[in-house]
Enzyme design. Structure first.
Site, mmCIF file in Angstrom:
data_model
loop_
_atom_site.group_PDB
_atom_site.id
_atom_site.type_symbol
_atom_site.label_atom_id
_atom_site.label_comp_id
_atom_site.label_asym_id
_atom_site.label_seq_id
_atom_site.Cartn_x
_atom_site.Cartn_y
_atom_site.Cartn_z
ATOM 1 N N THR A 97 -49.207 7.791 -23.851
ATOM 2 C CA THR A 97 -50.240 7.147 -23.774
ATOM 3 C C THR A 97 -50.212 5.895 -23.520
ATOM 4 O O THR A 97 -49.756 4.915 -24.533
ATOM 5 C CB THR A 97 -51.057 7.520 -24.997
ATOM 6 O OG1 THR A 97 -51.522 8.973 -25.289
ATOM 7 C CG2 THR A 97 -52.724 6.936 -24.911
ATOM 8 N N LYS A 173 -56.974 10.265 -20.546
ATOM 9 C CA LYS A 173 -56.516 10.196 -21.493
ATOM 10 C C LYS A 173 -57.050 9.277 -22.680
ATOM 11 O O LYS A 173 -57.261 9.567 -23.829
ATOM 12 C CB LYS A 173 -54.929 10.202 -21.530
ATOM 13 C CG LYS A 173 -54.166 9.797 -23.106
ATOM 14 C CD LYS A 173 -54.189 10.976 -23.787
ATOM 15 C CE LYS A 173 -53.356 10.916 -25.215
ATOM 16 N NZ LYS A 173 -53.725 11.950 -26.140
ATOM 17 N N LYS A 242 -53.325 1.128 -31.290
ATOM 18 C CA LYS A 242 -52.930 0.877 -29.887
ATOM 19 C C LYS A 242 -53.721 1.390 -28.774
ATOM 20 O O LYS A 242 -54.156 0.564 -27.862
ATOM 21 C CB LYS A 242 -51.585 1.480 -30.011
ATOM 22 C CG LYS A 242 -50.716 1.090 -28.603
ATOM 23 C CD LYS A 242 -50.786 2.215 -27.803
ATOM 24 C CE LYS A 242 -50.096 3.629 -28.396
ATOM 25 N NZ LYS A 242 -50.307 4.671 -27.454
#
Length: 298
Positions: A97, A173, A242
């Site tokens: 990711t 995503k 993140k």
């Protein structure tokens, strides 16, 4: 099947994904910074590499499942530079990711070194990876997407194609992780309101997630949140932070305001500041309980 594949990154997700590749008949050369994590795969016939770059060979295929943008950049362009070692015509399947911008940048770097990169980020926790039930988004050159499809099918039960723009799968995503975090925040707020009203959130969320919100995200995280089962983590809080940073970065680049993402970002920062970094990312739901003056329910 005797195809040889390199695999870098044997964490909570990477290890079961690599295990499923071996079970499907692929021959793996694997690398992980903590070498001992490769031992279960070596026992199943994988070869362990001493350096990340050693998993790549000219014209070969490398799968990476790493923690963040910096780790993927180091793999592609750093001292091990798999972009060069895969040439000519080798393929890098990036399943991490990361930001769409990073993917586009690294895909261009690969192209300049006569190799190619496709993005294939996944939805699913470690248990889904073990059960080969990951949902995999893929984007990149059409010919390469077709070529790597059998590899992706060995790790997941559904492949979703988002076209030639290599960063598109990463956008999807990030959108999905944003929506998951928003659902967790909503359930946390609802649970706090119910607790202060004398209603058992676990019974209420069980009903709601079987009826109005009968979806895996609500059902899985609803049970975790209502019962306070934030440890052991399937996806740690700092990784959630993140991802929210990446969501806001991409939103800024395309001038798409995301005020809810800003709230979620602050929830993650607050949770980490309160010493919850080792908990599952669903522990952001505790922020609503904090605001309501409730003691932690776990």
């Amino acid at each position: 099947m005797t195809q040889k594949i390199g695999f870098v990154g044997l964490g909570a997700m990477g290890l079961p994904m690599a295990t499923n590749l071996i079970a499907a008949g692929f021959h793996l050369t694997v690398y992980n910074r903590t070498a001992s994590k490769a031992e279960p795969l070596v026992a199943k016939g994988a070869r362990r590499a001493d350096r990340a770059g050693d998993v790549a060979q000219p014209g070969g295929i490398v799968v990476s499942m790493l923690a963040d943008d910096a780790a993927v950049k180091a793999l592609v362009t750093g001292p091990d530079a798999i972009a060069e070692k895969l040439a000519p015509d080798g393929i890098h399947i990036s399943m991490s990711t990361v930001s769409p911008a990073t993917t586009r940048e690294l895909a261009a770097y690969h192209a300049s070194h006569n190799s190619v990169m496709v993005a294939a980020p996944v939805f699913g926790r470690p248990t889904a990876a073990q059960a080969k039930q990951l949902k995999i988004c893929v984007s990149g050159p059409a010919e390469i997407r077709a070529k790597v499809k059998p590899i992706l099918e060995a790790m997941g039960d559904a492949i979703f194609d988002f076209g030639d723009n290599v960063g598109s799968a990463n956008v999807v995503k990030l959108a999905g992780n944003f929506m998951i975090a928003a659902a967790m925040e909503a359930m946390g707020e609802a649970s706090a309101m119910m607790r202060k009203s004398g209603v058992d959130p676990s019974a209420a969320l069980e009903m709601l997630t079987k009826t109005l919100f009968a979806a895996p995200v609500y059902q899985g995280y609803g049970a975790i949140i209502s019962h306070g089962r934030f440890s052991p983590p399937g996806f740690r809080l700092p990784l959630g932070l993140k991802d929210m940073n990446l969501v806001l970065q991409n939103a800024s680049e395309v001038t798409a305001p995301m005020p809810t993402a800003s709230l979620l970002h602050d929830r993650f920062v607050s949770a980490i500041a309160k010493g919850r970094a080792d908990l599952d990312w669903s522990a952001i739901a505790l922020g609503a309980a904090d605001d309501a003056g409730l003691k932690e329910s776990r």
